[in-house]
Design an enzyme around this catalytic site. Structure first.
Site, mmCIF file in Angstrom:
data_model
loop_
_atom_site.group_PDB
_atom_site.id
_atom_site.type_symbol
_atom_site.label_atom_id
_atom_site.label_comp_id
_atom_site.label_asym_id
_atom_site.label_seq_id
_atom_site.Cartn_x
_atom_site.Cartn_y
_atom_site.Cartn_z
ATOM 1 C CG HIS A 133 -33.458 21.652 45.029
ATOM 2 N ND1 HIS A 133 -34.578 21.023 44.550
ATOM 3 C CD2 HIS A 133 -33.352 22.819 44.334
ATOM 4 C CE1 HIS A 133 -35.137 21.773 43.610
ATOM 5 N NE2 HIS A 133 -34.414 22.866 43.461
ATOM 6 C CE LYS A 137 -36.242 23.863 47.058
ATOM 7 N NZ LYS A 137 -36.356 25.341 47.043
#
Length: 239
Positions: A133, A137
């Site tokens: 990600h 995040k």
């Protein structure tokens, strides 16, 4: 449909764009404490929550207490999930929580569960999960990776749990990576000395997550009870 957005960051703005293109109206945007807003005046049909972990429980349950159904994609707050479910039922409200609202990811979940059932008797294979990600995040591993692991555990009684990075032989290792400009990539790998089997979902943008959340909100309007994205997909496939 009148929608309240709980959390107005990048995901909230993407949801706003998609919702308006689908003919809906955003009547409330909450980026601070939900209790600062008068929910009774807005004629809200459903709230979509992509806030932050320490705000999610209050956001969600305040909506229930004001007769507002909630679709939530906030991760990192699930220690309070069962309490939220109870409040939803007590208030006769409606709730969908998903670790990932992408319609493609939810098809991927179905494939993952089916594959896990097929692999559970093949002892030469080890299984692991990788998720990648963007560096913004906050939680690790991702809620999507945890859902994938939980599905595998449901199908394989010899595995006892999952661990981030270092795992014992009876646990699923989850490898979490953070890189620039990656919306989300998840890979489940079964590896043996003979061959390797992999399934991967690669998100190309936030659009898929946002569209799925709006579709879930459309499904939830006018209902009471607790639902999942499997219910939403079943409804879509029937239509």
């Amino acid at each position: 449909m009148n929608i309240a957005l709980l959390g107005y960051g990048r995901m909230g703005k993407t949801i706003e764009d998609i919702a308006e293109k689908r003919g809906h109206k955003i009547v409330l945007k909450v980026s601070d404490d939900i209790e600062n807003h008068d929910l009774s005046e807005s004629n809200i049909d459903v709230a979509i929550d992509f806030s932050i972990p320490n705000a999610a429980f209050k956001n969600i349950t305040t909506c229930f207490k004001n007769n507002i159904p909630v679709v939530s994609g906030t991760t990192g707050w699930l220690d309070d999930y069962e309490k939220a479910r109870k409040i939803c039922k007590d208030e006769n409200s409606a709730f969908i929580y998903a670790s990932n609202f992408s319609l493609g990811v939810n098809v991927f979940f179905e494939l993952n569960q089916k594959l896990a059932g097929m692999m559970q008797g093949l002892e030469d294979y080890s299984v692991e999960i990788e998720e990648i990600h963007h560096i913004q995040k906050l939680d690790s591993p991702s809620g999507t990776a945890i859902t994938l692991a939980q599905q595998i555990l449901q199908e394989n009684s010899k595995l006892k749990g999952w661990q981030l990075e270092d795992a014992d032989e009876d646990e699923i290792p989850i490898h979490a990576k953070r890189e620039e400009n990656v919306p989300g990539t998840h890979t489940v790998t079964y590896d043996s000395s003979i061959d390797k089997i992999e399934i991967t979902h690669t998100a190309k943008s936030r659009q898929g997550f946002a569209l799925g959340a709006v579709v879930a909100a459309e499904y939830l309007k006018g209902k009471s009870g607790i639902f999942t994205m499997k219910d939403v997909l079943s409804d879509l496939f029937q239509n």
